[in-house]
Design a protein around this motif. Structure first.
Motif, PDB file in Angstrom:
ATOM      1  N   GLU A  45      -6.576  -8.352  14.341  1.00 47.36           N
ATOM      2  CA  GLU A  45      -7.858  -8.805  13.821  1.00 47.36           C
ATOM      3  C   GLU A  45      -7.843 -10.304  13.548  1.00 47.36           C
ATOM      4  O   GLU A  45      -6.901 -10.845  12.975  1.00 47.36           O
ATOM      5  CB  GLU A  45      -8.164  -8.048  12.526  1.00 47.36           C
ATOM      6  CG  GLU A  45      -9.492  -8.394  11.917  1.00 47.36           C
ATOM      7  CD  GLU A  45      -9.753  -7.638  10.621  1.00 47.36           C
ATOM      8  OE1 GLU A  45     -10.855  -7.788  10.097  1.00 47.36           O
ATOM      9  OE2 GLU A  45      -8.857  -6.920  10.142  1.00 47.36           O
ATOM     10  N   GLY A  46      -8.892 -10.996  13.989  1.00 48.47           N
ATOM     11  CA  GLY A  46      -9.026 -12.415  13.718  1.00 48.47           C
ATOM     12  C   GLY A  46      -8.378 -13.340  14.728  1.00 48.47           C
ATOM     13  O   GLY A  46      -8.493 -14.548  14.616  1.00 48.47           O
ATOM     14  N   LEU A  47      -7.695 -12.791  15.732  1.00 50.84           N
ATOM     15  CA  LEU A  47      -7.043 -13.627  16.739  1.00 50.84           C
ATOM     16  C   LEU A  47      -7.899 -13.699  17.993  1.00 50.84           C
ATOM     17  O   LEU A  47      -8.494 -12.716  18.409  1.00 50.84           O
ATOM     18  CB  LEU A  47      -5.670 -13.064  17.116  1.00 50.84           C
ATOM     19  CG  LEU A  47      -4.614 -13.061  16.035  1.00 50.84           C
ATOM     20  CD1 LEU A  47      -3.322 -12.445  16.564  1.00 50.84           C
ATOM     21  CD2 LEU A  47      -4.351 -14.462  15.522  1.00 50.84           C
TER      22      LEU A  47
ATOM     23  N   LEU B 115     -17.370 -16.785  11.989  1.00 53.44           N
ATOM     24  CA  LEU B 115     -15.913 -16.758  12.146  1.00 53.44           C
ATOM     25  C   LEU B 115     -15.263 -16.173  10.900  1.00 53.44           C
ATOM     26  O   LEU B 115     -15.681 -16.462   9.777  1.00 53.44           O
ATOM     27  CB  LEU B 115     -15.379 -18.166  12.398  1.00 53.44           C
ATOM     28  CG  LEU B 115     -15.771 -18.794  13.727  1.00 53.44           C
ATOM     29  CD1 LEU B 115     -15.251 -20.222  13.813  1.00 53.44           C
ATOM     30  CD2 LEU B 115     -15.259 -17.969  14.886  1.00 53.44           C
ATOM     31  N   PRO B 116     -14.236 -15.342  11.085  1.00 49.12           N
ATOM     32  CA  PRO B 116     -13.571 -14.744   9.925  1.00 49.12           C
ATOM     33  C   PRO B 116     -12.770 -15.789   9.158  1.00 49.12           C
ATOM     34  O   PRO B 116     -12.310 -16.783   9.726  1.00 49.12           O
ATOM     35  CB  PRO B 116     -12.646 -13.689  10.539  1.00 49.12           C
ATOM     36  CG  PRO B 116     -12.398 -14.174  11.934  1.00 49.12           C
ATOM     37  CD  PRO B 116     -13.641 -14.905  12.355  1.00 49.12           C
ATOM     38  N   HIS B 117     -12.635 -15.580   7.893  1.00 42.29           N
ATOM     39  CA  HIS B 117     -11.780 -16.416   7.056  1.00 42.29           C
ATOM     40  C   HIS B 117     -10.466 -15.666   6.891  1.00 42.29           C
ATOM     41  O   HIS B 117     -10.450 -14.446   6.696  1.00 42.29           O
ATOM     42  CB  HIS B 117     -12.423 -16.670   5.694  1.00 42.29           C
ATOM     43  CG  HIS B 117     -11.666 -17.664   4.873  1.00 42.29           C
ATOM     44  ND1 HIS B 117     -10.614 -17.310   4.078  1.00 42.29           N
ATOM     45  CD2 HIS B 117     -11.798 -19.003   4.767  1.00 42.29           C
ATOM     46  CE1 HIS B 117     -10.125 -18.385   3.488  1.00 42.29           C
ATOM     47  NE2 HIS B 117     -10.829 -19.426   3.885  1.00 42.29           N
ATOM     48  N   TYR B 118      -9.358 -16.368   6.962  1.00 42.67           N
ATOM     49  CA  TYR B 118      -8.037 -15.739   6.916  1.00 42.67           C
ATOM     50  C   TYR B 118      -7.891 -14.797   5.724  1.00 42.67           C
ATOM     51  O   TYR B 118      -7.350 -13.704   5.852  1.00 42.67           O
ATOM     52  CB  TYR B 118      -6.944 -16.814   6.890  1.00 42.67           C
ATOM     53  CG  TYR B 118      -5.551 -16.231   6.904  1.00 42.67           C
ATOM     54  CD1 TYR B 118      -4.979 -15.795   8.090  1.00 42.67           C
ATOM     55  CD2 TYR B 118      -4.817 -16.089   5.728  1.00 42.67           C
ATOM     56  CE1 TYR B 118      -3.713 -15.247   8.117  1.00 42.67           C
ATOM     57  CE2 TYR B 118      -3.542 -15.541   5.748  1.00 42.67           C
ATOM     58  CZ  TYR B 118      -3.001 -15.122   6.936  1.00 42.67           C
ATOM     59  OH  TYR B 118      -1.751 -14.569   6.964  1.00 42.67           O
ATOM     60  N   ASP B 119      -8.384 -15.202   4.557  1.00 42.82           N
ATOM     61  CA  ASP B 119      -8.237 -14.373   3.352  1.00 42.82           C
ATOM     62  C   ASP B 119      -8.980 -13.050   3.456  1.00 42.82           C
ATOM     63  O   ASP B 119      -8.686 -12.108   2.724  1.00 42.82           O
ATOM     64  CB  ASP B 119      -8.726 -15.133   2.115  1.00 42.82           C
ATOM     65  CG  ASP B 119      -7.831 -16.312   1.778  1.00 42.82           C
ATOM     66  OD1 ASP B 119      -6.651 -16.327   2.209  1.00 42.82           O
ATOM     67  OD2 ASP B 119      -8.314 -17.235   1.098  1.00 42.82           O
ATOM     68  N   ASP B 120      -9.970 -12.966   4.363  1.00 42.34           N
ATOM     69  CA  ASP B 120     -10.747 -11.740   4.523  1.00 42.34           C
ATOM     70  C   ASP B 120     -10.152 -10.786   5.556  1.00 42.34           C
ATOM     71  O   ASP B 120     -10.612  -9.659   5.692  1.00 42.34           O
ATOM     72  CB  ASP B 120     -12.187 -12.076   4.939  1.00 42.34           C
ATOM     73  CG  ASP B 120     -12.904 -12.896   3.885  1.00 42.34           C
ATOM     74  OD1 ASP B 120     -12.568 -12.754   2.680  1.00 42.34           O
ATOM     75  OD2 ASP B 120     -13.801 -13.678   4.256  1.00 42.34           O
ATOM     76  N   LEU B 121      -9.153 -11.246   6.286  1.00 42.11           N
ATOM     77  CA  LEU B 121      -8.543 -10.408   7.316  1.00 42.11           C
ATOM     78  C   LEU B 121      -7.512  -9.478   6.704  1.00 42.11           C
ATOM     79  O   LEU B 121      -6.935  -9.765   5.659  1.00 42.11           O
ATOM     80  CB  LEU B 121      -7.885 -11.284   8.392  1.00 42.11           C
ATOM     81  CG  LEU B 121      -8.830 -12.223   9.128  1.00 42.11           C
ATOM     82  CD1 LEU B 121      -8.049 -13.109  10.081  1.00 42.11           C
ATOM     83  CD2 LEU B 121      -9.904 -11.462   9.871  1.00 42.11           C
ATOM     84  N   HIS B 122      -7.271  -8.399   7.367  1.00 41.32           N
ATOM     85  CA  HIS B 122      -6.283  -7.419   6.911  1.00 41.32           C
ATOM     86  C   HIS B 122      -4.972  -7.678   7.635  1.00 41.32           C
ATOM     87  O   HIS B 122      -4.545  -6.895   8.477  1.00 41.32           O
ATOM     88  CB  HIS B 122      -6.789  -5.999   7.158  1.00 41.32           C
ATOM     89  CG  HIS B 122      -8.116  -5.745   6.545  1.00 41.32           C
ATOM     90  ND1 HIS B 122      -8.285  -5.558   5.192  1.00 41.32           N
ATOM     91  CD2 HIS B 122      -9.352  -5.690   7.076  1.00 41.32           C
ATOM     92  CE1 HIS B 122      -9.554  -5.377   4.927  1.00 41.32           C
ATOM     93  NE2 HIS B 122     -10.230  -5.456   6.058  1.00 41.32           N
ATOM     94  N   VAL B 123      -4.365  -8.800   7.309  1.00 41.56           N
ATOM     95  CA  VAL B 123      -3.134  -9.221   7.980  1.00 41.56           C
ATOM     96  C   VAL B 123      -1.940  -8.687   7.208  1.00 41.56           C
ATOM     97  O   VAL B 123      -1.858  -8.826   5.995  1.00 41.56           O
ATOM     98  CB  VAL B 123      -3.063 -10.767   8.052  1.00 41.56           C
ATOM     99  CG1 VAL B 123      -1.771 -11.205   8.707  1.00 41.56           C
ATOM    100  CG2 VAL B 123      -4.264 -11.308   8.795  1.00 41.56           C
ATOM    101  N   THR B 124      -1.053  -8.066   7.928  1.00 40.35           N
ATOM    102  CA  THR B 124       0.178  -7.585   7.301  1.00 40.35           C
ATOM    103  C   THR B 124       1.363  -8.261   7.970  1.00 40.35           C
ATOM    104  O   THR B 124       1.346  -8.518   9.171  1.00 40.35           O
ATOM    105  CB  THR B 124       0.331  -6.055   7.435  1.00 40.35           C
ATOM    106  OG1 THR B 124       0.304  -5.716   8.822  1.00 40.35           O
ATOM    107  CG2 THR B 124      -0.798  -5.327   6.719  1.00 40.35           C
ATOM    108  N   THR B 125       2.338  -8.565   7.180  1.00 41.36           N
ATOM    109  CA  THR B 125       3.557  -9.165   7.706  1.00 41.36           C
ATOM    110  C   THR B 125       4.544  -8.049   7.996  1.00 41.36           C
ATOM    111  O   THR B 125       4.817  -7.230   7.119  1.00 41.36           O
ATOM    112  CB  THR B 125       4.153 -10.137   6.676  1.00 41.36           C
ATOM    113  OG1 THR B 125       3.179 -11.112   6.343  1.00 41.36           O
ATOM    114  CG2 THR B 125       5.389 -10.820   7.231  1.00 41.36           C
ATOM    115  N   PRO B 126       5.052  -7.978   9.227  1.00 41.76           N
ATOM    116  CA  PRO B 126       5.986  -6.897   9.534  1.00 41.76           C
ATOM    117  C   PRO B 126       7.271  -7.014   8.705  1.00 41.76           C
ATOM    118  O   PRO B 126       7.700  -8.120   8.351  1.00 41.76           O
ATOM    119  CB  PRO B 126       6.269  -7.069  11.015  1.00 41.76           C
ATOM    120  CG  PRO B 126       5.757  -8.396  11.392  1.00 41.76           C
ATOM    121  CD  PRO B 126       4.806  -8.856  10.328  1.00 41.76           C
TER     122      PRO B 126
END
Length: 88
Positions: free
Chosen positions: A3-5, A72-83
């Motif tokens: 998401e977001g990329l 455009l999405p804002h990074y803080d709104d994305l559901h980014v997880t660090t593996p």
């Protein structure tokens, strides 16, 4: 794609095959397009005599136009997880 990329590709042969994975099912109204030839992006596309773009890419707005739309999405709104790191 996560998401977001953003993503893009250039086929430089007549037999190119492109495959990529998505994190979710494609939802047409949710996708954001930016013209891949927008000079502001300064993407290092290979020099080609016959650039063929889809109608969607050719008519997509520039990055500045997309930013002005506020979509455009804002990074803080994305559901980014660090593996997690691999086990030792």
């Amino acid at each position: 794609m996560a998401e977001g990329l953003g993503h893009g590709f250039a086929a430089v042969s007549d037999t190119a095959v492109v495959t990529y994975l998505c994190d979710n099912t494609y939802t047409p109204g949710k996708a954001i397009s930016i013209n891949p030839l927008d000079p502001q992006l300064a993407l290092p596309w290979p020099a080609m005599d016959d650039i063929v773009l889809s109608d969607k890419d050719r008519t997509a707005p520039t990055l500045a136009q997309t930013q002005a739309l506020g979509v455009l999405p804002h990074y803080d709104d994305l559901h980014v997880t660090t593996p997690a790191p691999p086990p030792r």
